[in-house]
Structure formats: structure tokens, C-alpha cells
Write a protein that holds these residues in place. Structure first.
Motif, mmCIF file in Angstrom:
data_model
loop_
_atom_site.group_PDB
_atom_site.id
_atom_site.type_symbol
_atom_site.label_atom_id
_atom_site.label_comp_id
_atom_site.label_asym_id
_atom_site.label_seq_id
_atom_site.Cartn_x
_atom_site.Cartn_y
_atom_site.Cartn_z
ATOM 1 N N ARG A 179 12.438 24.286 -45.539
ATOM 2 C CA ARG A 179 13.618 24.482 -46.399
ATOM 3 C C ARG A 179 13.707 23.395 -47.462
ATOM 4 O O ARG A 179 14.072 23.641 -48.598
ATOM 5 C CB ARG A 179 14.894 24.473 -45.557
ATOM 6 C CG ARG A 179 15.027 25.718 -44.727
ATOM 7 C CD ARG A 179 16.464 25.980 -44.285
ATOM 8 N NE ARG A 179 16.442 27.056 -43.304
ATOM 9 C CZ ARG A 179 16.478 26.859 -41.980
ATOM 10 N NH1 ARG A 179 16.618 25.654 -41.475
ATOM 11 N NH2 ARG A 179 16.411 27.898 -41.164
ATOM 12 N N GLU A 186 13.767 30.704 -53.316
ATOM 13 C CA GLU A 186 14.702 31.377 -52.416
ATOM 14 C C GLU A 186 13.945 32.059 -51.279
ATOM 15 O O GLU A 186 12.832 32.535 -51.476
ATOM 16 C CB GLU A 186 15.468 32.468 -53.160
ATOM 17 C CG GLU A 186 16.604 31.952 -53.992
ATOM 18 C CD GLU A 186 17.227 33.092 -54.770
ATOM 19 O OE1 GLU A 186 17.279 34.219 -54.256
ATOM 20 O OE2 GLU A 186 17.632 32.844 -55.907
ATOM 21 N N ALA A 230 18.397 33.395 -44.803
ATOM 22 C CA ALA A 230 17.942 32.005 -44.751
ATOM 23 C C ALA A 230 17.863 31.470 -43.324
ATOM 24 O O ALA A 230 17.006 30.645 -43.019
ATOM 25 C CB ALA A 230 18.863 31.132 -45.589
#
Lengths: 394, 394
Positions: free
Chosen positions: B190, B199, B204
Motif C-alpha cells: 500500500r 489505485e 482496498a
């Protein structure tokens, strides 16, 4: 929060004499069901059924690869499958033998209408030949109560979102000048959001939405390169997310022309009519009234003052989403279905957002947020009392 | 890109002898229809109809407040309404008088199933008493062709997403050591994504998904505090978005124990079986074959080698979404509906992602991405040929 909502849901099922609530979904990253925010807080991939019963059972029937993820997010008894959900689902229905099953569709309420038509056809094909096919109804009333009745914690989160939004409106007042474009103003707000690590309450390209002057897009549009000129009314529609809850507010500015020290009377009057329409509607809003009647108070105030009526509802609920569904303060237009007749309940949080056009200047619009109390309503946002004036600059 | 896709859609309507494609949606921020990514690229609030005809007409019937936004995003003739979409919609149908209307629902294909059941009921209530109620069919075949057949530009965007993903896998190889948790590895990725402003290709919290050792969650789960130990197989499922298109890839690592210079034979063998299952399936994949037959090539290779079959499809399409719908390389299981029998077409982009468990070590899985050519298929991702070994550290 999810487990709190699941327990609240069981309470609502009993209150309404419903013995089973079934939410049937798949690939919720692509086609999310808005109610999953309340009853799961995660996504699933394969066809999945989330079942709550009046007896308090909470069962999730999900694909084997989704089992762990569901367990990680909410307190369901998790039943897994590999090739088909049908046998596990039918076995469960037979055991629980519900007399009434409410499922996630609604013609009226978007937030209660998460089941796709393809999923509906699938479910009905599974139920064919069982007694349960004829026991299906909409879960709209359950979802409306579950989403609408905000807890004290939920209200505090909404207050937080409102506080941050109003601070950013103040920053705009300090910063904005004639000659800037709608884009410039939106970019300024976005930059401040980034500094404060705030997320927009709805689609980033329209949050903030900025409209200046007599030829602006009106609403629900992205900011443009249109320049702010002296004599313009500017309004901004904006909200942020705060601990999972959002605000949705509008404010109105006026740009003085050289020599002006107050806005023209036409502008002042338009603003006051909007402000007073909100005051009157808030004075009328309380548990038990129907949504259309609240809308009518504001609408009539505006048309009585000689302005055209606004082409939308007076207000919607706010919560985890900016448009939080269910009971709406809206006129009896076909597109609103039965929602104008739904009754206001204590604990619901509504926007109040009438608008009118001041010819030659722009759109005067204010959007406040109120919470319904046992006897009336209370403003969660400090109401805009005066139009914000910006000088003609250098 | 949207206008290119709208023209491609008109071509597909003519190819299939369909005179009208109608997409009926509302509040698409809450309940998005996946096809809007291809035919609008924006959200609408009020009930909205997007109509394409075989004659090339492109008409959007939308609420007055959505008109400008629709005009800003795509080349539709925009018809607005205030209180109800029904009169404008019926007038349009009468003028165009379609003999067949395909609409956005499908029991098979999530990406073609964006219409909610409530919206279906609304539409059918509008059409009641008209000849059009009986002319409704699913737009699945149209959406499948429109989404599946990738242009050269679309392939380049997917290549970009793959390139960035493989670079991040290389960075993981440099960084990862026994004693780190799944969380730690996910956080590392991340952080790299943030540095590169990338992205995730899907939610996520599960992108990257990291699984280590024999007791991991399997798939579709969030990383946990589980620690990587020598003797573990670790796999990561991850993708990024690049110019609106995504990757979806998996790689497998092995953590050597003290004294080991290669993985145990059981681990090597498991890895090789997966790698060869992909090679064989890719050798079989070409236009005209049915999805189930491709899956069977890989599945049989794995079961013939004495492993349990993987509890999911061999591969799905990739495009604007990681699970891009339509033709699927999947077994003939009920939950896949008719999709196992849909035929592969040139221009489609598939993942190939079998898996197997190596007892005591973890899950060996590789996910590659291929594009179907006129005669076979071509790897878009450089295939993983060997298990990645990480030393036992200090």
C-alpha cells in the motif's frame, strides 16, 4: 456498529411481525446493495444470502471463498457452499419455515432496492414449487426503520461531518474573489480536504459542486471554467464523510459590484425567501407528519412570494449516504412513488434545501440539516441567516 | 472512450438484429449499473433511461438536474423531465416503435445485471397496456460483446496495469522476510502504491490480499496478523488501476527453512502442477471454444496429479473491472448459470488462476492474464515460471 444494527434489525422485525428478512446479493463491488453498509460492512463475490429472523438468528449463506471475510466483519452463523447456494438456502428455509419473507427490493426507496432483477429471477427459480415463493414481500419498511432511526453515536458522527463542512465554507469565504472560476473554487476546497484528510460525501467530481451566476448548470453537475463576476450569486453544494457518516450542505454567496455595499434588493429578497421557507418547514417538521406536507410548507412559501417552485424534493435523509433513502420530504410526483406519504419518525435526519432563481444573478439556495426529535426538530447545522457578501476586490 | 463504445454498441445491435437497447437506472452512486462505465462514465440521480437504437440514435431521458452532467460526459440527445419519466419515455417508444427492446438484467452475468428489481417493476408498470411490455429481453449478449471485445487502446491500458503490478511483486520479493505478518506485507504494498499514486483494482481492504502458511483464509479475505514462518508458502492476489483499466494477478513465494536451499519436493511439485495447468489451458484457449472446456483442461491436469480441484472458476475477464463479467472459464456448476457454455471471442482478456493446497505449507496459486487472438491467446503478463524463494534471514 454492524452488530448494533443487526440487533436493532431483529427488534424491528418483531415490532412489525416479520419472521424473516432475507438479503440476496452477489459481486457487491460491481452491484452493491446499499443495505450491506448496515448489515455487513464488507463485500461478497458469490451469490450470498443474509438472513435475520424474528427469533434473533443471524445466518449468512455464502460461497466458500467469502466465508472468512464475512466472519471477520459481522456476527453471523456462516454457512458455506461451493457449486450452488440453492440446496443450503432451501434447507435453511425449510428449517426456519418463515410465514413472511421480506427481501431487498423496493419501487420507492433506492436504499431498499439493492437486489438486481437477475438475482430476483434466480431466487424465484430456487423457490419454485416451495411454499415460500408466495410469502415474499419487500423489506422496504424494515430497511427504512433501520436506516432512518439514528442512534446518539450516529448523530455525533453526522455533527462531525457538518462541523468540518461549515469550516471549509468559512475558508471559501476568506479565499474566493471575482475572476476565479468554479473549477478554482472547487480545487481550493479539494486542497483543503486533502490537508485535513477528508473524503467527499458523494462523487468527488461533483463534491464540491460550485455554481456561479445566472447561466450555471443548476445542480448535480461538475464545476466548470465559468468565471465568477461581480453581480453573481454563487452557491456550493458540498459535504464530507466523518467516521462513516456524511454531511450535505449548501451555502449562498453574493459578489458585490463596484459601488455596491449590499446586494440588490432582488438578491436579498430571494435569499430571505429561501431562508424563511426553511424556517417555516423546520417549524412544521415533527414525528407523524407526512413528507409531502413538510415539502408543501416550503414550496408554498416560495410560490406565494412569486417565484417558480423548485424542481426537486425539499429534503432527504442523511446518514451513511448523502441520499440516505426512505422517507422523503417531497411533492406528490410520480417519480417519488409512495414516499411522499411516508411518515416522519423521531431520530431521522433530514436536509432542508429549497432553491429559487434570481434572474440575472443566479440561484439562491441553502441546505441545512435537522434531526427529528419527539416534539419537532433541531438544527444540526448552524443555519445561514444572511447571504455572504464578497467585495469587488482590487 | 465513451463515444467509441457507444458507436461500437450500435454496431453490435445491428450485428444481432436488435433495434433498441434501453438501460434504466437511478441513484447510481448508491446502486451503480456496471454498464454505465461503458456508456456514460458518470452518475445520475433521478430515474434515467439511456437508449441506443440500431439506427444509431443515442437518447438519454433524465431528470432536469441531471441533464447538464449527462451532456458533459457523452454524446446523447438529452431529454429532460421534472415530475415523471413516464410520459417522455412512452412518447419516445411510440416514435421509435422498437420490435425488440433489450434491457439491463441478466441471471448469468453480473456486469449485465445492473437493473434493480424495483426499477424493473417500475418500468413494467410504465409499459403496461402498451405493445412494448411483451418485447422486453435481456441485454446480456449486447453488454457481453461490448465489454468483452477490447480495442487496442484498452489492451494497452491493461498492459500498463499489469506492468505496475509485477513491479510491486518484485519489490515484495526484495522486502519480505519471515516474521513479517500478512498485514506488514500488505502495508508495504500500500505504501508503494501511495508513492506511485496507484489505485487498487478492487476493494482496498482485500487488494492486496496476502495469504501465508497452511492455515490462511484461502481467498477473498483481508490480510491478518498471521506471521510468515520458514516453510510457509505465501501468495498474494493483487492488481492496480491504470487509465481506468485494471490488472488481477497472483504470485507464489516460498520461505526456506534453515538448511534448505530449495523448497521441499511437495512444494515444488504443487507449484509446477499449477504452472503447467496454466500452460495447458492457455494452449487450448482460442475463439469458439466454450468456457467450461478451458476450465476442464486445467482442472483435470490438477486432479490427475492427485490434488483436490479448485473451488472456483479457472478464469474471468478483466477490463474496467477486475471481474469484468460475461464469458467465464468455469465449470458447469449451477451458480454459474449458462456462462460455462458461452463461447470465447477474439479480443477478450482472461485471467488463468488455478490453485491447489500443499498440506503443511500453504496454497500454491498463480494468476496470469491473457488476451484471445484470432488463433489462440497471448500472455499479457510475463508468466511466473518458478516459485520465488526467500532465504531464512538472520
Amino acid at each position: 456498529m454492524i452488530d448494533e444494527k443487526l440487533n436493532q434489525a431483529v427488534h424491528i422485525l418483531n415490532e412489525r411481525g416479520i419472521d424473516m428478512w432475507l438479503t440476496f446479493v452477489r459481486e457487491t463491488s460491481s452491484t452493491p446493495d446499499p443495505v450491506l453498509d448496515l448489515i455487513l460492512g464488507a463485500h461478497v463475490v458469490w451469490p450470498s444470502a443474509f438472513i435475520l429472523t424474528g427469533g434473533g438468528e443471524k445466518i449468512a449463506v455464502v460461497g466458500s471463498l467469502d466465508m472468512q471475510n464475512v466472519r471477520d466483519h459481522a456476527d453471523y452463523e456462516v454457512v458455506g457452499y461451493v457449486d450452488s447456494i440453492k440446496p443450503a438456502l432451501l434447507k435453511l428455509l425449510k428449517r426456519l419455515d418463515p410465514q413472511k419473507i421480506v427481501i431487498n427490493f423496493s419501487t420507492n426507496d433506492v436504499t431498499a432496492d439493492g437486489m438486481t432483477h437477475g438475482m430476483y429471477l434466480l431466487l424465484m427459480s430456487y423457490l419454485k414449487g416451495t411454499p415460500y415463493a408466495d410469502r415474499i414481500e419487500s423489506s422496504e419498511a424494515v430497511i427504512s426503520a433501520l436506516r432512518g432511526r439514528k442512534s446518539g453515536t450516529e448523530i455525533e458522527h453526522i455533527r462531525g461531518a457538518i462541523r468540518e463542512t461549515l469550516k471549509l465554507f468559512d475558508a471559501v469565504t476568506e479565499h474566493v474573489r471575482p475572476g476565479m472560476s468554479e473549477f478554482d473554487v472547487a480545487d481550493f476546497i479539494r486542497q483543503k480536504m486533502e490537508e485535513k484528510n477528508l473524503e467527499p460525501a458523494w462523487d468527488a467530481d461533483q463534491c464540491p459542486a460550485v455554481f456561479t451566476g445566472p447561466d450555471s448548470a443548476g445542480a448535480h453537475a461538475t464545476p466548470t471554467g465559468r468565471l465568477i463576476e461581480p453581480g453573481h450569486i454563487m452557491n456550493i453544494d458540498f459535504g464530507v464523510r466523518w467516521n462513516g457518516y456524511v454531511s450535505d450542505l449548501q451555502r449562498t454567496w453574493y459578489f458585490l459590484r463596484q459601488g455596491e455595499i449590499v446586494p440588490p434588493e432582488a438578491v436579498e429578497n430571494g435569499f430571505r425567501v429561501i431562508r424563511d421557507a426553511i424556517r417555516k418547514a423546520a417549524g412544521f417538521l415533527k414525528p407523524g407528519v407526512e413528507g409531502w406536507a413538510v415539502d408543501e410548507v416550503a414550496r408554498t412559501h416560495i410560490t406565494d412570494a412569486g417565484y417558480a417552485e423548485y424542481p426537486h424534493a425539499l429534503g432527504h435523509q442523511v446518514g451513511r449516504k448523502a441520499h440516505d433513502g426512505s422517507t422523503l420530504l417531497c411533492p406528490k410526483w410520480e417519480r417519488y412513488g409512495d414516499l411522499p406519504h411516508s411518515k416522519v419518525e423521531a431520530g431521522q435526519v433530514f436536509t432542508l434545501e429549497p432553491r429559487l432563481t434570481v434572474p440575472g444573478h443566479g440561484v439562491a439556495t441553502i441546505e441545512e440539516i435537522v434531526v427529528v426529535t419527539e416534539t419537532g426538530c433541531e438544527f444540526l447545522s448552524e443555519p445561514q441567516e444572511e447571504i455572504i457578501m464578497i467585495g469587488p476586490g482590487t
